[in-house]
Enzyme design. Structure first.
Site, PDB file in Angstrom:
ATOM      1  N   LYS A 208     -21.765  30.348  24.359  1.00  0.00           N
ATOM      2  CA  LYS A 208     -21.736  28.880  24.347  1.00  0.00           C
ATOM      3  C   LYS A 208     -23.154  28.297  24.395  1.00  0.00           C
ATOM      4  O   LYS A 208     -23.506  27.393  23.642  1.00  0.00           O
ATOM      5  CB  LYS A 208     -20.916  28.385  25.545  1.00  0.00           C
ATOM      6  CG  LYS A 208     -21.052  26.933  25.847  1.00  0.00           C
ATOM      7  CD  LYS A 208     -20.366  26.076  24.812  1.00  0.00           C
ATOM      8  CE  LYS A 208     -20.814  24.632  24.889  1.00  0.00           C
ATOM      9  NZ  LYS A 208     -20.123  23.767  23.968  1.00  0.00           N
ATOM     10  N   CYS A 262     -24.748  17.813  25.806  1.00  0.00           N
ATOM     11  CA  CYS A 262     -24.575  19.237  25.494  1.00  0.00           C
ATOM     12  C   CYS A 262     -25.885  19.850  25.031  1.00  0.00           C
ATOM     13  O   CYS A 262     -26.507  20.635  25.740  1.00  0.00           O
ATOM     14  CB  CYS A 262     -23.521  19.401  24.409  1.00  0.00           C
ATOM     15  SG  CYS A 262     -22.014  18.500  24.764  1.00  0.00           S
TER      16      CYS A 262
HETATM   17  N1  SAJ Z   1     -29.386  15.724  15.829  1.00  0.00           N
HETATM   18  C1  SAJ Z   1     -30.599  15.647  15.168  1.00  0.00           C
HETATM   19  N2  SAJ Z   1     -30.712  16.271  13.970  1.00  0.00           N
HETATM   20  C2  SAJ Z   1     -29.691  16.957  13.396  1.00  0.00           C
HETATM   21  C3  SAJ Z   1     -28.459  17.042  14.084  1.00  0.00           C
HETATM   22  C4  SAJ Z   1     -28.334  16.418  15.306  1.00  0.00           C
HETATM   23  O1  SAJ Z   1     -31.562  15.025  15.626  1.00  0.00           O
HETATM   24  O2  SAJ Z   1     -29.880  17.465  12.292  1.00  0.00           O
HETATM   25  C5  SAJ Z   1     -29.222  15.068  17.131  1.00  0.00           C
HETATM   26  C6  SAJ Z   1     -28.103  14.022  17.167  1.00  0.00           C
HETATM   27  O3  SAJ Z   1     -28.544  12.788  16.686  1.00  0.00           O
HETATM   28  C7  SAJ Z   1     -27.744  14.012  18.642  1.00  0.00           C
HETATM   29  C8  SAJ Z   1     -27.982  15.475  19.060  1.00  0.00           C
HETATM   30  O4  SAJ Z   1     -28.798  16.041  18.068  1.00  0.00           O
HETATM   31  O5  SAJ Z   1     -28.638  13.194  19.367  1.00  0.00           O
HETATM   32  C9  SAJ Z   1     -26.720  16.299  19.224  1.00  0.00           C
HETATM   33  O6  SAJ Z   1     -25.762  15.987  18.202  1.00  0.00           O
HETATM   34  P1  SAJ Z   1     -24.839  17.067  17.483  1.00  0.00           P
HETATM   35  O7  SAJ Z   1     -23.923  16.347  16.589  1.00  0.00           O
HETATM   36  O8  SAJ Z   1     -25.676  18.115  16.864  1.00  0.00           O
HETATM   37  O9  SAJ Z   1     -24.065  17.785  18.665  1.00  0.00           O
HETATM   38  P2  SAJ Z   1     -23.168  17.263  19.911  1.00  0.00           P
HETATM   39  O10 SAJ Z   1     -24.049  17.263  21.135  1.00  0.00           O
HETATM   40  O11 SAJ Z   1     -22.431  16.013  19.608  1.00  0.00           O
HETATM   41  O12 SAJ Z   1     -22.097  18.451  20.015  1.00  0.00           O
HETATM   42  C10 SAJ Z   1     -22.574  19.799  20.220  1.00  0.00           C
HETATM   43  C11 SAJ Z   1     -21.853  20.719  19.221  1.00  0.00           C
HETATM   44  N3  SAJ Z   1     -22.526  22.026  19.195  1.00  0.00           N
HETATM   45  C12 SAJ Z   1     -22.929  22.606  18.032  1.00  0.00           C
HETATM   46  O13 SAJ Z   1     -22.822  22.074  16.955  1.00  0.00           O
HETATM   47  C13 SAJ Z   1     -23.533  23.970  18.154  1.00  0.00           C
HETATM   48  C14 SAJ Z   1     -20.385  20.881  19.594  1.00  0.00           C
HETATM   49  O14 SAJ Z   1     -19.755  21.829  18.764  1.00  0.00           O
HETATM   50  C15 SAJ Z   1     -20.265  21.322  21.058  1.00  0.00           C
HETATM   51  O15 SAJ Z   1     -18.915  21.466  21.456  1.00  0.00           O
HETATM   52  C16 SAJ Z   1     -20.903  20.253  21.914  1.00  0.00           C
HETATM   53  O16 SAJ Z   1     -22.299  20.176  21.559  1.00  0.00           O
HETATM   54  C17 SAJ Z   1     -20.733  20.625  23.374  1.00  0.00           C
HETATM   55  O17 SAJ Z   1     -19.897  20.004  24.037  1.00  0.00           O
HETATM   56  O18 SAJ Z   1     -21.373  21.581  23.840  1.00  0.00           O
END
Ligand code: SAJ
Length: 426
Positions: A208, A262
């Site tokens: 995880k 997360c």
């Molecule tokens: N972000 C960027 N650039 C990107 C992608 C995301 O700057 O290319 C930023 C987003 O704007 C945001 C942050 O990263 O601020 C996180 O967003 P996210 O959509 O990547 O992820 P979360 O936090 O919404 O959800 C993640 C997911 N993990 C993965 O994709 C590995 C989800 O599957 C998990 O269940 C969740 O964390 C969790 O609960 O752990």
């Protein structure tokens, strides 16, 4: 794959009715289990009972309504004797003597709360994200006077698409022993269409953390590329798009920082456990520095240390209502601290550290508009809306940290457009 209603009459107690616990409890109830949903927050319990809670998750309200109407889901503030206990409480990050660590207080409290109800043969499932080794410690504590089974089944769903991913995603189940693994698998396979992989608890905990760390490090790389491209007069968005044409390259997107509860937190749970986590720590620090990079950039664009800033988007990412750990929080705090007048607009956000205003009020007299979240609304602004905005602002300047706006439309209205990481217009 069509699922059939389970006919084993197990009773399941789900502790914590947040963004994971509530959909999980509802899903299990829909699939025929007798489910007791528990949350210590009375207000939350009442809101759920009355189907009067806010959510941007598609179809969540319908699912919860179905679960409650089926008579299989009951929500309350206290646990009950059950066959299975699923724990979905938050495990945030706290700072202890300058070091970031996992705060296990909610999890420990949940364990204490269910302890009086646990009987021989019960299965305890921990869904909360925890540092490697935590499940073993909890097992040691609970198995002193009871024969229990324990598994760690980390949630993997993406906020914004929770219901679909709850069913579709593969699951990892780590068991303290083979029987625990099999018992947990039986529960999840009632509603999970993805594959279920079995392992030990410590590996499941690490898996995880590795998933979210992989993403954090990759975003840090994109953010570092953005800084470098600005310095070298290159547009990072074009460069990333072209680099990603390589079959084995998939660089993520730069932005104002990494938010949410997360990805911006979980890598610290590895750092707290191992001195070898050098790259992981550096990536975390780099992503945490991005809001301050954005503030410096605003000052550079405005060429002054004061003025009115209009912020669009304060949630931690696009199209969600959650502002926890959002980069906008740090940007806004710093701007206010530095003496700027800041107004924020976000029709998705549930709440924020400062009051939110309407679009018109936010842009009124603004020196610059800054986009901090990639809500669809900002991608789809129509010419008429941009015209209205244009008639209200003091300076026609827009700084898009997510590269989402239709640049041509804004330019047509006379706006000077800045994009984070675009060294060609830096
Ligand atoms: N972000 C960027 N650039 C990107 C992608 C995301 O700057 O290319 C930023 C987003 O704007 C945001 C942050 O990263 O601020 C996180 O967003 P996210 O959509 O990547 O992820 P979360 O936090 O919404 O959800 C993640 C997911 N993990 C993965 O994709 C590995 C989800 O599957 C998990 O269940 C969740 O964390 C969790 O609960 O752990």
């Amino acid at each position: 794959m069509t699922k059939i209603l389970n006919n084993d009459k197990k009773k399941i107690c789900v502790i914590g009715l947040g963004y994971i616990g509530l959909p999980t409890a509802s899903m299990l109830a829909i699939y025929g289990y007798e489910v007791i949903g528990v949350d210590i927050d009375k207000k939350r319990v009442e809101e759920i009972k009355k189907l009067n809670f806010k959510t941007t998750e598609k179809d969540l309200m319908t699912l919860v309504r179905g679960a409650i109407n089926s008579g299989n889901l009951k929500v309350q503030t206290k646990p009950e004797k059950s066959d299975v206990f699923i724990i979905c409480v938050p495990t945030p990050c706290i700072e202890v003597e300058g070091e970031k660590k996992c705060d296990l207080s909610y999890l420990n409290k949940a364990i204490e709360d269910i302890k009086p109800y646990i009987e021989d043969g019960n299965l305890i499932i921990i869904e909360s994200t925890v540092p490697p080794g935590t499940s073993e410690q909890i097992y040691k504590k609970l198995s002193k006077d009871k024969k229990i089974y324990l598994a760690h089944c980390p949630e993997r769903v993406l906020p914004g698409n929770i219901l679909a991913e709850l069913v579709k995603n593969d699951r990892i189940i780590g068991g303290i022993d083979d029987k625990s693994k099999e018992m947990a698998k039986k529960i999840y396979e009632t509603f999970v269409d993805g594959k279920i992989y079995l392992t030990d608890t410590k590996t499941a905990e690490m898996v995880k953390l590795m998933e979210n760390t992989y993403r954090d490090v990759n975003i840090a790389l994109a953010n570092e590329f953005a800084k470098i491209c600005e310095e070298l007069g290159i547009n990072v968005w074009e460069a990333i798009e072209l680099a990603n044409k390589h079959p084995r390259v998939n660089i993520l997107k730069p932005g104002p920082g990494v938010g949410g509860h997360c990805i911006s937190i979980d890598p610290w749970f590895i750092v707290e456990k191992s001195k070898n986590a050098v790259l992981i720590k550096t990536a975390r620090i780099l992503n945490d520095s991005m809001p301050f990079f954005v503030v410096e950039k605003i000052k550079k664009i405005l060429n002054k240390d004061n003025g009115k800033i209009a912020i669009f988007g304060v949630t931690y990412k696009g199209n969600v209502d959650d502002t926890r750990e959002s980069p906008a929080e740090k940007v806004v705090r710093k701007l206010i601290e530095d003496g700027f007048e800041v107004k924020c607009y976000d029709k998705y956000a549930r709440n924020f550290i400062v009051p939110l205003y309407s679009l018109e009020e936010t842009v009124d007299g603004a020196d610059i508009i800054v986009i901090l979240a990639d809500h669809d609304e900002y991608k789809n602004f129509e010419e008429g809306t941009i015209k209205d905005i244009s008639s209200k602002v003091k300076n026609k300047i827009i700084f898009d940290t997510k590269n989402v706006i239709n640049k041509d439309l804004w330019k047509k209205e006379g706006f000077k457009v800045y994009i984070l990481g675009d060294g060609k217009n830096a």
